[in-house]
Design an enzyme around this catalytic site. Sequence first.
Site, PDB file in Angstrom:
ATOM      1  N   TYR A 138       0.856  -1.029  -0.437  1.00 25.00           N
ATOM      2  CA  TYR A 138      -0.113   0.265  -0.065  1.00 25.00           C
ATOM      3  C   TYR A 138       0.697   1.172  -0.150  1.00 25.00           C
ATOM      4  CZ  TYR A 138      -4.416   2.645  -0.195  1.00 25.00           C
ATOM      5  OH  TYR A 138      -4.874   2.737  -0.961  1.00 25.00           O
TER       6      TYR A 138
ATOM      7  N   ASP B 239     -14.022   5.427   2.047  1.00 23.87           N
ATOM      8  CA  ASP B 239     -12.548   5.595   2.716  1.00 23.87           C
ATOM      9  C   ASP B 239     -11.886   6.839   2.511  1.00 23.87           C
ATOM     10  OD1 ASP B 239     -11.102   3.995   4.464  1.00 23.87           O
ATOM     11  OD2 ASP B 239      -9.622   3.886   3.562  1.00 23.87           O
ATOM     12  N   ASP B 240     -11.775   7.793   2.245  1.00 22.16           N
ATOM     13  CA  ASP B 240     -10.748   8.812   1.564  1.00 22.16           C
ATOM     14  C   ASP B 240     -11.865   9.955   2.100  1.00 22.16           C
ATOM     15  OD1 ASP B 240      -9.348   8.015  -0.433  1.00 22.16           O
ATOM     16  OD2 ASP B 240     -10.994   8.304  -1.716  1.00 22.16           O
TER      17      ASP B 240
ATOM     18  N   ASN C 232      -0.116  12.008   1.455  1.00 22.98           N
ATOM     19  CA  ASN C 232       0.582  10.811   0.685  1.00 22.98           C
ATOM     20  C   ASN C 232       1.300  10.978  -0.597  1.00 22.98           C
ATOM     21  OD1 ASN C 232       0.292   8.901   3.383  1.00 22.98           O
ATOM     22  ND2 ASN C 232      -2.362   9.150   2.010  1.00 22.98           N
TER      23      ASN C 232
ATOM     24  N   ARG D  38      -8.632  10.429  -8.986  1.00 28.77           N
ATOM     25  CA  ARG D  38      -7.435  11.195  -7.616  1.00 28.77           C
ATOM     26  C   ARG D  38      -7.065  10.095  -7.065  1.00 28.77           C
ATOM     27  NH1 ARG D  38      -8.582  11.701  -2.568  1.00 28.77           N
ATOM     28  NH2 ARG D  38      -7.967  10.156  -2.750  1.00 28.77           N
TER      29      ARG D  38
ATOM     30  N   LYS E 218      -6.089  -1.837  -1.522  1.00 25.01           N
ATOM     31  CA  LYS E 218      -7.143  -2.201  -0.176  1.00 25.01           C
ATOM     32  C   LYS E 218      -7.932  -3.266  -0.019  1.00 25.01           C
ATOM     33  CE  LYS E 218      -7.417   2.473   1.401  1.00 25.01           C
ATOM     34  NZ  LYS E 218      -7.873   3.706   1.380  1.00 25.01           N
TER      35      LYS E 218
ATOM     36  N   GLU F 153     -13.276   4.684  -3.503  1.00 23.34           N
ATOM     37  CA  GLU F 153     -11.895   4.636  -3.278  1.00 23.34           C
ATOM     38  C   GLU F 153     -11.216   5.882  -4.099  1.00 23.34           C
ATOM     39  OE1 GLU F 153     -10.595   3.654  -0.141  1.00 23.34           O
ATOM     40  OE2 GLU F 153      -8.759   4.181  -1.467  1.00 23.34           O
ATOM     41  N   ASP F 154     -10.674   6.898  -3.884  1.00 23.48           N
ATOM     42  CA  ASP F 154     -10.102   7.919  -4.946  1.00 23.48           C
ATOM     43  C   ASP F 154     -10.677   8.430  -6.352  1.00 23.48           C
ATOM     44  OD1 ASP F 154      -8.318   7.559  -3.053  1.00 23.48           O
ATOM     45  OD2 ASP F 154      -6.276   6.581  -4.601  1.00 23.48           O
TER      46      ASP F 154
HETATM   47  P1  NAD Z   1      -8.392  16.516  -1.922  1.00 26.16           P
HETATM   48  O1  NAD Z   1      -8.051  16.987  -3.516  1.00 26.16           O
HETATM   49  O2  NAD Z   1      -9.641  16.420  -1.886  1.00 26.16           O
HETATM   50  O3  NAD Z   1      -7.849  17.850  -1.053  1.00 26.16           O
HETATM   51  C1  NAD Z   1      -7.033  18.371  -1.250  1.00 26.16           C
HETATM   52  C2  NAD Z   1      -7.644  20.012  -0.650  1.00 26.16           C
HETATM   53  O4  NAD Z   1      -6.022  21.382  -0.831  1.00 26.16           O
HETATM   54  C3  NAD Z   1      -8.303  20.743  -1.536  1.00 26.16           C
HETATM   55  O5  NAD Z   1      -9.095  21.531  -0.847  1.00 26.16           O
HETATM   56  C4  NAD Z   1      -7.425  22.024  -2.179  1.00 26.16           C
HETATM   57  O6  NAD Z   1      -8.127  23.350  -1.777  1.00 26.16           O
HETATM   58  C5  NAD Z   1      -5.981  22.302  -0.440  1.00 26.16           C
HETATM   59  N1  NAD Z   1      -4.912  22.894  -1.158  1.00 26.16           N
HETATM   60  C6  NAD Z   1      -4.345  22.659  -1.998  1.00 26.16           C
HETATM   61  N2  NAD Z   1      -3.322  23.530  -2.125  1.00 26.16           N
HETATM   62  C7  NAD Z   1      -3.196  23.740  -0.908  1.00 26.16           C
HETATM   63  C8  NAD Z   1      -2.843  24.510  -0.167  1.00 26.16           C
HETATM   64  N3  NAD Z   1      -1.384  25.373  -0.694  1.00 26.16           N
HETATM   65  N4  NAD Z   1      -2.808  24.813   1.336  1.00 26.16           N
HETATM   66  C9  NAD Z   1      -3.810  24.590   1.854  1.00 26.16           C
HETATM   67  N5  NAD Z   1      -4.315  23.551   0.766  1.00 26.16           N
HETATM   68  C10 NAD Z   1      -4.372  24.149  -0.372  1.00 26.16           C
HETATM   69  O7  NAD Z   1      -7.622  15.249  -1.190  1.00 26.16           O
HETATM   70  P2  NAD Z   1      -8.010  14.332  -0.213  1.00 26.16           P
HETATM   71  O8  NAD Z   1      -8.851  13.609  -0.709  1.00 26.16           O
HETATM   72  O9  NAD Z   1      -8.135  15.597   0.725  1.00 26.16           O
HETATM   73  O10 NAD Z   1      -6.756  14.286  -0.539  1.00 26.16           O
HETATM   74  C11 NAD Z   1      -5.708  15.255   0.519  1.00 26.16           C
HETATM   75  C12 NAD Z   1      -4.646  14.457   0.728  1.00 26.16           C
HETATM   76  O11 NAD Z   1      -4.958  13.711   1.763  1.00 26.16           O
HETATM   77  C13 NAD Z   1      -3.630  13.842  -0.077  1.00 26.16           C
HETATM   78  O12 NAD Z   1      -2.434  13.414  -0.437  1.00 26.16           O
HETATM   79  C14 NAD Z   1      -4.219  12.479   0.368  1.00 26.16           C
HETATM   80  O13 NAD Z   1      -2.500  11.172   0.513  1.00 26.16           O
HETATM   81  C15 NAD Z   1      -4.350  12.735   1.607  1.00 26.16           C
HETATM   82  N6  NAD Z   1      -4.783  11.229   2.912  1.00 26.16           N
HETATM   83  C16 NAD Z   1      -4.234  10.190   3.644  1.00 26.16           C
HETATM   84  C17 NAD Z   1      -5.139   9.972   4.939  1.00 26.16           C
HETATM   85  C18 NAD Z   1      -4.061   9.043   5.714  1.00 26.16           C
HETATM   86  O14 NAD Z   1      -3.418   9.617   6.483  1.00 26.16           O
HETATM   87  N7  NAD Z   1      -4.667   8.563   6.718  1.00 26.16           N
HETATM   88  C19 NAD Z   1      -5.841   9.237   4.334  1.00 26.16           C
HETATM   89  C20 NAD Z   1      -6.662  10.205   3.053  1.00 26.16           C
HETATM   90  C21 NAD Z   1      -6.155  11.504   2.506  1.00 26.16           C
END
Ligand code: NAD
Length: 546
Positions: free
Chosen positions: A98, A263-264, A403, A151, A169, A240-241
């Site tokens: 993963y 899950d996201d 990530n 995504r 997953k 997912e994604d």
């Molecule tokens: P998403 O695309 O839905 O959201 C990303 C957000 O970041 C958007 O709202 C965007 O406007 C914002 N953004 C972009 N540039 C920015 C900046 N300079 N400052 C502040 N905000 C900014 O993506 P997501 O599903 O919400 O995931 C975001 C990140 O979180 C990914 O990298 C993902 O891998 C990570 N994530 C981690 C976990 C975990 O650790 N368990 C779980 C889910 C997602």
Amino acid sequence: MNTLERPNLTGVELLHNPVFNKGTSFTEKERDVFRLRGLLPPRVNSQEQQVARALESLRRKDSDLERYIFLMALQDRDEKLFYRLILDHLEELVPIIYTPTVGRACQEYGHIFRRPRGIFISLEDAGQVASLLCNWPYKDVRVIVVTDGERILGLGDLGADGMGIPVGKLSLYTACGGIDPTLCLPVTIDVGTNNEELLRDPLYIGRGHHRVCGPVYDTLINEFIEAIQGLFPHALIQFEDFGNRNAFRLLAEYRNKVCAFNDDIQGTAAVVMAGLHTAARLTRKSLAEQRYLFFGAGEAGTGIADLLVEEMKRGGLSEKAARGCCWFVDSKGLVVSSRHDLAEHKLRYAHHHPFVADPRSIIEAVQPAAIIGVSGQPGIFSENVLKRMGELNERPIIFALSNPTSKSECTAEAAYRCTAGRAIFASGSPFDPVVIDGQKFIPSQGNNVYIFPGIGLGIVASESRRVTDKMLLAAARTLAAEVTETDLAEGRIYPPLARIREVSLKIAVAVANEAYDQGLAAVPRPPNIASYIRAQVFEPQYTEYV
Ligand code: NAD
């Protein structure tokens, strides 16, 4: 829950069937009964010996991507050996099957592709999705992970190459939750990709057109969901994604109609919620006494805040006051009510406050107890930001969750160094231990893997008809309760991954209990839920067929 107990295959066909193959562990008697004599080298090995051989080959590879390819080939060859190996070496191998390695694998998917796994549905299949799903060899499917590849992790649109995510997953559902692999179905819905590089790549595995949206997209998704209800009525569907524009919409559309979650949005919310419960033990402040500043107002950020609000309401806070504890920053700056460019899902967190753009000034304006990075923007938690968090808080909560590792808002080392080791830190992808002034810190990974396998096991066992917020909150509280004082002393806010099966079982019990209490379970309540669920857990141990 080993559904298939004895093969009805012989000879080479048996050796090529990953569910039943045992490689050199077929006994002398089995070699006679199943016509394997001569097809295998003469020495019979134990499963432990085969694990040792596989581990030696794996560690000889010189990159994580090569290790990923090796593990996928092993999964295709001998599932029980694959899962035994993963379970015995979780800390080492989960980052390979993963995040972060799976992200790299998806980026290269068309180039490293060997054997298909799962079901691919494309626009051209509209009208015949059910018959295509009938091609799946197993008739009892209980967990489906589906993506449209728009995504993938923090990596963007990878189209059909995103199939590595549902496959990965579901491997974790089995390894960490104990769900029989034959009950799991990975699905990719290929509606095209807007990734020009992939469209130019002759080895890309998806259809070579741009992404289709609107009614055509919605109709295909709906046909898929209906086909699942008809063919696999007890299946849990995990979205997912999906990109933002579809993820929130699809969740809202289906969460009260079928057994589905995202899950996201929700899995992330539950795992981070657990981290915040644990952090509250360290800060000695209740959830409601703290301010949370989210960097990233997407699926993860708003999902976490929504669940956090539910938990604070449970603690007696009004919805308005609970929302007032959650502040957001998006790509433009602080999310405030005077802005006219906010997407629907951000509006409920747009507070009356002057607009502020840069992260350091935002920290000054909000004075948060916690910063939660879900922005995909590496380094956005700069030294300035981290140091100021250390000045504002005795134990600043710093979650850098983006990530893969290259996207993390800060490194573990920076978080501990800039706060003189006082940070309560969690990351999305793993970081090595950090030593500051002779003290060793083990950074925690706020990995959704702590949550979704347990939720899945609880849903499968109770045959729940829905996934509810109460289940997610129960899962989060159960996970947090599994963190020991020793874990905390080492800097961990989640239990070690090595304990995941035990933790998943407890989460499954909590989720199943909710299913029964809410009248959502389709099977009668067993006298002892824990032993009922334990009896269904898949163990990757070879069994003797004769
Ligand atoms: P998403 O695309 O839905 O959201 C990303 C957000 O970041 C958007 O709202 C965007 O406007 C914002 N953004 C972009 N540039 C920015 C900046 N300079 N400052 C502040 N905000 C900014 O993506 P997501 O599903 O919400 O995931 C975001 C990140 O979180 C990914 O990298 C993902 O891998 C990570 N994530 C981690 C976990 C975990 O650790 N368990 C779980 C889910 C997602």
